[in-house]
Write a protein that holds these residues in place. Structure first.
Motif, PDB file in Angstrom:
ATOM      1  N   ALA A  60       0.842  -1.203   0.000  1.00 32.42           N
ATOM      2  CA  ALA A  60       0.000   0.000   0.000  1.00 32.42           C
ATOM      3  C   ALA A  60       0.879   1.257   0.000  1.00 32.42           C
ATOM      4  O   ALA A  60       0.614   2.216  -0.733  1.00 32.42           O
ATOM      5  N   GLU A  61       1.941   1.255   0.808  1.00 34.63           N
ATOM      6  CA  GLU A  61       2.865   2.386   0.848  1.00 34.63           C
ATOM      7  C   GLU A  61       3.540   2.575  -0.512  1.00 34.63           C
ATOM      8  O   GLU A  61       3.673   3.694  -1.008  1.00 34.63           O
ATOM      9  N   ALA A  62       3.944   1.469  -1.126  1.00 32.71           N
ATOM     10  CA  ALA A  62       4.605   1.515  -2.432  1.00 32.71           C
ATOM     11  C   ALA A  62       3.649   2.058  -3.492  1.00 32.71           C
ATOM     12  O   ALA A  62       4.042   2.881  -4.327  1.00 32.71           O
ATOM     13  N   LEU A  63       2.377   1.616  -3.451  1.00 31.21           N
ATOM     14  CA  LEU A  63       1.392   2.088  -4.420  1.00 31.21           C
ATOM     15  C   LEU A  63       1.222   3.609  -4.296  1.00 31.21           C
ATOM     16  O   LEU A  63       1.195   4.315  -5.302  1.00 31.21           O
ATOM     17  N   GLY A  64       1.158   4.100  -3.074  1.00 32.01           N
ATOM     18  CA  GLY A  64       1.041   5.545  -2.861  1.00 32.01           C
ATOM     19  C   GLY A  64       2.229   6.298  -3.427  1.00 32.01           C
ATOM     20  O   GLY A  64       2.082   7.336  -4.092  1.00 32.01           O
ATOM     21  N   ALA A  65       3.440   5.792  -3.195  1.00 32.73           N
ATOM     22  CA  ALA A  65       4.648   6.444  -3.694  1.00 32.73           C
ATOM     23  C   ALA A  65       4.697   6.416  -5.218  1.00 32.73           C
ATOM     24  O   ALA A  65       5.079   7.402  -5.865  1.00 32.73           O
ATOM     25  N   VAL A  66       4.290   5.302  -5.817  1.00 41.28           N
ATOM     26  CA  VAL A  66       4.299   5.167  -7.275  1.00 41.28           C
ATOM     27  C   VAL A  66       3.282   6.149  -7.887  1.00 41.28           C
ATOM     28  O   VAL A  66       3.590   6.848  -8.856  1.00 41.28           O
TER      29      VAL A  66
END
Length: 136
Positions: free
Chosen positions: A121-127
């Motif tokens: 979820a954190e990675a999706l937000g950053a992407v």
């Protein structure tokens, strides 16, 4: 005709002054005896001024201290499946492979396949943030 303005401290003093005017000075006016009927009765002297009650001092109004807004509840952890993350990563890599590699590196991995599931979820937000930055 002569007009004279006289100021007297009391009505009685004015009445007495009018009564003292000689009849020969009055032209077409009433006789001094008749003047007594025209002058109102003496007004009693005002009583000694009483001390006014002290003005009531208003009591201070208590203003309640501002209440701090409650801390917002933590956002529920969003579960993201890998397919959703992978789709976003491919969209970012299509714009800039270096940007995609930079986001992975900021999360402490070389590729997104190495990320543990709790970081998706954190990675999706950053992407998505990086995609918006490149598109804007």
């Amino acid at each position: 005709m002569v007009e004279i303005t006289l100021n007297f401290k009391t009505i009685e003093a004015a009445r007495q002054a009018l009564l003292d005017i000689p009849a020969s000075a009055l032209v077409g006016g009433p006789e001094p005896e008749a003047l007594g009927a025209l002058v109102p009765a003496p007004v009693p002297a005002p009583k000694a001024k009483q001390k006014a009650a002290p003005a009531e001092v208003p009591k201070p109004v208590e203003v309640p201290a501002p209440v701090a807004a409650p801390e917002p509840a933590p956002a529920p952890v969003q579960t993201v499946d890998y397919a959703t993350l992978q789709k976003a990563v491919f969209a970012l890599a299509g714009k800039s492979r270096e940007a995609a590699a930079g986001v992975a590196a900021s999360l402490g991995v070389k590729t997104f396949k190495e990320l543990p599931e709790d970081k998706w979820a954190e990675a999706l937000g950053a992407v998505q943030e990086k995609l918006a930055e490149l598109e804007g």
